[in-house]
Structure formats: C-alpha cells, structure tokens
Motif scaffolding. Structure first.
Motif, PDB file in Angstrom:
ATOM      1  N   ALA A   6       0.831  -1.206   0.000  1.00 54.15           N
ATOM      2  CA  ALA A   6       0.000   0.000   0.000  1.00 54.15           C
ATOM      3  C   ALA A   6       0.869   1.260   0.000  1.00 54.15           C
ATOM      4  O   ALA A   6       0.563   2.240  -0.692  1.00 54.15           O
ATOM      5  CB  ALA A   6      -0.924  -0.004   1.216  1.00 54.15           C
ATOM      6  N   THR A   7       1.951   1.223   0.756  1.00 54.88           N
ATOM      7  CA  THR A   7       2.862   2.369   0.791  1.00 54.88           C
ATOM      8  C   THR A   7       3.526   2.575  -0.560  1.00 54.88           C
ATOM      9  O   THR A   7       3.636   3.713  -1.048  1.00 54.88           O
ATOM     10  CB  THR A   7       3.943   2.161   1.870  1.00 54.88           C
ATOM     11  OG1 THR A   7       3.311   1.888   3.121  1.00 54.88           O
ATOM     12  CG2 THR A   7       4.810   3.395   2.012  1.00 54.88           C
ATOM     13  N   LEU A  48       1.595  14.153  15.304  1.00 50.83           N
ATOM     14  CA  LEU A  48       1.953  13.276  16.421  1.00 50.83           C
ATOM     15  C   LEU A  48       0.813  12.313  16.736  1.00 50.83           C
ATOM     16  O   LEU A  48       1.022  11.107  16.908  1.00 50.83           O
ATOM     17  CB  LEU A  48       2.296  14.111  17.647  1.00 50.83           C
ATOM     18  CG  LEU A  48       2.708  13.342  18.910  1.00 50.83           C
ATOM     19  CD1 LEU A  48       4.079  12.718  18.726  1.00 50.83           C
ATOM     20  CD2 LEU A  48       2.706  14.267  20.132  1.00 50.83           C
ATOM     21  N   VAL A  49      -0.404  12.836  16.808  1.00 48.81           N
ATOM     22  CA  VAL A  49      -1.571  12.019  17.152  1.00 48.81           C
ATOM     23  C   VAL A  49      -1.866  10.999  16.059  1.00 48.81           C
ATOM     24  O   VAL A  49      -2.022   9.804  16.320  1.00 48.81           O
ATOM     25  CB  VAL A  49      -2.797  12.915  17.399  1.00 48.81           C
ATOM     26  CG1 VAL A  49      -4.057  12.062  17.575  1.00 48.81           C
ATOM     27  CG2 VAL A  49      -2.585  13.786  18.620  1.00 48.81           C
ATOM     28  N   ILE A  50      -1.937  11.459  14.805  1.00 49.09           N
ATOM     29  CA  ILE A  50      -2.332  10.574  13.709  1.00 49.09           C
ATOM     30  C   ILE A  50      -1.284   9.495  13.462  1.00 49.09           C
ATOM     31  O   ILE A  50      -1.621   8.322  13.227  1.00 49.09           O
ATOM     32  CB  ILE A  50      -2.597  11.396  12.433  1.00 49.09           C
ATOM     33  CG1 ILE A  50      -3.842  12.273  12.644  1.00 49.09           C
ATOM     34  CG2 ILE A  50      -2.773  10.488  11.225  1.00 49.09           C
ATOM     35  CD1 ILE A  50      -4.172  13.167  11.479  1.00 49.09           C
ATOM     36  N   VAL A  51      -0.017   9.861  13.536  1.00 53.87           N
ATOM     37  CA  VAL A  51       1.037   8.868  13.328  1.00 53.87           C
ATOM     38  C   VAL A  51       0.982   7.795  14.410  1.00 53.87           C
ATOM     39  O   VAL A  51       1.076   6.588  14.123  1.00 53.87           O
ATOM     40  CB  VAL A  51       2.430   9.541  13.302  1.00 53.87           C
ATOM     41  CG1 VAL A  51       3.533   8.500  13.439  1.00 53.87           C
ATOM     42  CG2 VAL A  51       2.607  10.315  12.008  1.00 53.87           C
ATOM     43  N   ASN A  52       0.803   8.197  15.666  1.00 47.54           N
ATOM     44  CA  ASN A  52       0.781   7.210  16.749  1.00 47.54           C
ATOM     45  C   ASN A  52      -0.475   6.363  16.726  1.00 47.54           C
ATOM     46  O   ASN A  52      -0.432   5.175  17.092  1.00 47.54           O
ATOM     47  CB  ASN A  52       0.951   7.917  18.093  1.00 47.54           C
ATOM     48  CG  ASN A  52       2.395   8.243  18.394  1.00 47.54           C
ATOM     49  OD1 ASN A  52       3.163   7.408  18.844  1.00 47.54           O
ATOM     50  ND2 ASN A  52       2.799   9.482  18.115  1.00 47.54           N
ATOM     51  N   LEU A  53      -1.590   6.915  16.288  1.00 43.32           N
ATOM     52  CA  LEU A  53      -2.787   6.092  16.094  1.00 43.32           C
ATOM     53  C   LEU A  53      -2.559   5.100  14.966  1.00 43.32           C
ATOM     54  O   LEU A  53      -2.933   3.928  15.065  1.00 43.32           O
ATOM     55  CB  LEU A  53      -3.993   6.981  15.781  1.00 43.32           C
ATOM     56  CG  LEU A  53      -4.617   7.741  16.954  1.00 43.32           C
ATOM     57  CD1 LEU A  53      -5.730   8.653  16.452  1.00 43.32           C
ATOM     58  CD2 LEU A  53      -5.167   6.771  17.995  1.00 43.32           C
ATOM     59  N   GLY A  54      -1.924   5.569  13.894  1.00 45.81           N
ATOM     60  CA  GLY A  54      -1.681   4.709  12.739  1.00 45.81           C
ATOM     61  C   GLY A  54      -0.787   3.529  13.055  1.00 45.81           C
ATOM     62  O   GLY A  54      -1.092   2.387  12.701  1.00 45.81           O
ATOM     63  N   SER A 108       3.363   1.742   7.764  1.00 42.66           N
ATOM     64  CA  SER A 108       2.291   2.391   8.518  1.00 42.66           C
ATOM     65  C   SER A 108       2.714   3.779   8.978  1.00 42.66           C
ATOM     66  O   SER A 108       1.902   4.718   8.996  1.00 42.66           O
ATOM     67  CB  SER A 108       1.885   1.532   9.717  1.00 42.66           C
ATOM     68  OG  SER A 108       2.990   1.253  10.555  1.00 42.66           O
ATOM     69  N   PHE A 109       3.977   3.949   9.340  1.00 42.98           N
ATOM     70  CA  PHE A 109       4.470   5.266   9.765  1.00 42.98           C
ATOM     71  C   PHE A 109       4.398   6.255   8.605  1.00 42.98           C
ATOM     72  O   PHE A 109       3.917   7.387   8.759  1.00 42.98           O
ATOM     73  CB  PHE A 109       5.914   5.144  10.267  1.00 42.98           C
ATOM     74  CG  PHE A 109       6.460   6.392  10.905  1.00 42.98           C
ATOM     75  CD1 PHE A 109       6.523   6.509  12.284  1.00 42.98           C
ATOM     76  CD2 PHE A 109       6.916   7.456  10.132  1.00 42.98           C
ATOM     77  CE1 PHE A 109       7.020   7.664  12.875  1.00 42.98           C
ATOM     78  CE2 PHE A 109       7.414   8.611  10.714  1.00 42.98           C
ATOM     79  CZ  PHE A 109       7.472   8.716  12.089  1.00 42.98           C
ATOM     80  N   GLU A 110       4.863   5.827   7.431  1.00 42.00           N
ATOM     81  CA  GLU A 110       4.879   6.729   6.272  1.00 42.00           C
ATOM     82  C   GLU A 110       3.465   7.098   5.819  1.00 42.00           C
ATOM     83  O   GLU A 110       3.183   8.266   5.504  1.00 42.00           O
ATOM     84  CB  GLU A 110       5.655   6.077   5.123  1.00 42.00           C
ATOM     85  CG  GLU A 110       7.155   6.013   5.323  1.00 42.00           C
ATOM     86  CD  GLU A 110       7.609   4.964   6.322  1.00 42.00           C
ATOM     87  OE1 GLU A 110       8.777   4.994   6.736  1.00 42.00           O
ATOM     88  OE2 GLU A 110       6.776   4.090   6.697  1.00 42.00           O
ATOM     89  N   ALA A 125       0.376  -2.509  13.432  1.00 46.94           N
ATOM     90  CA  ALA A 125       1.692  -2.667  14.065  1.00 46.94           C
ATOM     91  C   ALA A 125       2.575  -3.610  13.246  1.00 46.94           C
ATOM     92  O   ALA A 125       2.664  -4.796  13.513  1.00 46.94           O
ATOM     93  CB  ALA A 125       1.526  -3.193  15.486  1.00 46.94           C
ATOM     94  N   THR A 126       3.206  -3.064  12.211  1.00 42.63           N
ATOM     95  CA  THR A 126       4.151  -3.842  11.414  1.00 42.63           C
ATOM     96  C   THR A 126       5.526  -3.807  12.083  1.00 42.63           C
ATOM     97  O   THR A 126       5.787  -2.950  12.933  1.00 42.63           O
ATOM     98  CB  THR A 126       4.261  -3.263  10.001  1.00 42.63           C
ATOM     99  OG1 THR A 126       4.675  -1.885  10.086  1.00 42.63           O
ATOM    100  CG2 THR A 126       2.936  -3.339   9.271  1.00 42.63           C
TER     101      THR A 126
END
Length: 266
Positions: free
Chosen positions: A10-11, A204-210, A222-224, A215-216
């Motif tokens: 997906a990335t 910060l919020v969206i990245v940590n939720l993602g 998922s981070f990108e 959790a790969t």
C-alpha cells in the motif's frame, strides 16, 4: 508477514501515485542540520523513556540507569524485528538478565510502562488543545482523551504508597511526548515546511494512532502512510509528505537501533 506485505505494498502504491522523483528531490534537499537535531532529540527521548521504566521498575526492585537504558535500546531493536510490539518481550528479558527483576515482575513492569505512556498522550494533547487550535479530526477524540486523563488521575490517587512514583512516571512521559513532538517540528523545518505548532501535534496524534492500529515490524509503511495522511490535512503535497515520513522514520529508528545492536551484542 502478510500484514507487513500488505502495508508495504500500500505504501509503495501510494508513493508511486505521487511522484517518486519529486520524493527523491525532496529527500536530497532536506536540511541535515534540522535532521541531526531531530536525531539527537530522539536519543534524548530514548533516555527519558528508560528513566520512566526505571522509575516504574523501582517499585518492585532496584534497577540501575545503565540496565534500564540497555533494556530500552534492545526493546527498540526487537520492535523493529517483530510485529505487534513483540519487542517489549525483549525489554522484559533484558530486565531479568542482571537478576535484578524476576521474569513475571519484568513483564508486568514493561506492560505498566506501555500503559502509562499510552495514557499520557491524550493528557498531552488535551493540554496542548487549550493553547493551540487543533483540527476537527483530532478534537473529535477529545472525549476519549479526557476519559484517559480522568482515569490517570484516579490511578494516582488509588496507588497509595506508589503515588509519587506514578506521578514521576507520568511526568517522564509528558517530557517524552514533548520530545517526540519537537522531533516532528524539526523534521518539518528540515523540509522547509513552516506549519503552525498545531500541525505538529496533529501529526503526532495521527502517526501514533496509525502505528498502533497497524503494528508492522519497525512500523514500516504504517508510519509513512500515517505521516502523509496527517500532513494532507495541512495541504502538504503528497511527495513532500512522504519525504517527511520516510526521513522522520529513519531518524527515529536508525540511531537507537544501531546502539541497541551494539548493546545487545555486548
């Protein structure tokens, strides 16, 4: 492995639909001064997290600063190698190697450390939202954030003789989240993005939720994707957004992983 393959695919598709050459140009034009500052702040954050772990473990057994830092670094390496945050098991194992902490205690302490850190993020965001205008996509979670703050307050009152220790751990987590937000702010500056501070908190919020939901190993992909989604709210072009996500991920992972491998081998 299937989850990792899906997220990486997906990335790759998302990057291909952007302009890969533009992403390369953005990465090449990144300010190394800001990126280096972000890397240093990230290592400081690792030390802060280790100190929080030491505070928590200290309720059951003495733990030296060096052994807490060893456990933190090796845990980071484990999370890069394994999905679903299984590297936390490596942290627990490192706590038992010096015979300072029993295995069951180590597992409970690492779990408590993760819970405290997760609960403090909403508290951090609620505090920031009083000062900064955050987008609706973040504010819609305010109810959950306030519930987290209330639960943490009740926990401080309920823990009795460890009240001061829990308060210290929460303070360390607030410092850690502040460092993480500052890292993102530095990386935005590294790509010439003069966005408001509220954009940093949103990311910060969206990245940590993602990365929590998907959790790969090492949060690859998922981070990108989460970084690009967060910056899209601020009309940042996709090629620049992906460049920020890729560079920030490398800054946050590579230095502590290298140190973790050295410590683990030692």
């Amino acid at each position: 492995m299937i989850l990792l393959a899906v997220v990486v695919a997906a990335t790759a598709i998302a990057i291909a639909r952007s302009d890969p050459r533009a992403i390369g140009r953005a990465l090449a034009g990144m300010s190394w001064r800001w990126a280096t500052l972000a890397a240093v702040l990230n290592l400081i954050g690792v030390v802060i997290d280790a100190m929080r772990l030491r505070i928590i473990v200290g309720a059951e057994a003495p733990l030296t600063v060096w052994h807490a830092l060893q456990a933190q670094l090796v845990g980071i390496v484990g999370n890069v190698l394994f999905p679903f945050k299984l590297g936390e098991g490596a942290r627990a194992y490192m706590l038992t190697r010096q015979h300072e902490v029993a295995t069951t205690t180590a597992v409970k302490m690492v779990l408590a450390d993760r819970i405290i850190d997760a609960l403090v993020l909403p508290i951090f965001v609620v505090g920031v939202s009083v000062l900064l205008p955050l987008p609706a996509s973040v504010l819609r979670f305010r109810g959950w954030m306030l519930a987290s703050a209330a639960a943490t307050s009740v926990a401080i009152v309920a823990v009795g003789r460890h009240r001061g220790r829990l308060a210290a751990a929460i303070g360390a987590s607030l410092a850690s989240w502040t460092a993480r937000a500052t890292i993102l702010w530095c990386m935005l500056r590294a790509f010439g993005l003069e966005l408001p501070l509220s954009a940093t908190v949103t990311m910060l919020v969206i990245v940590n939720l993602g990365i929590a939901l998907v959790a790969t190993p090492g949060n690859v992909g998922s981070f990108e994707l989460a970084s690009a989604a967060a910056l899209a709210l601020w009309s940042v072009p996709s090629d620049v957004a992906f460049s920020v996500g890729i560079a920030t991920h490398l800054v946050e992972v590579v230095p502590p992983v290298v140190l973790g491998l050295v410590v683990g081998g030692w």
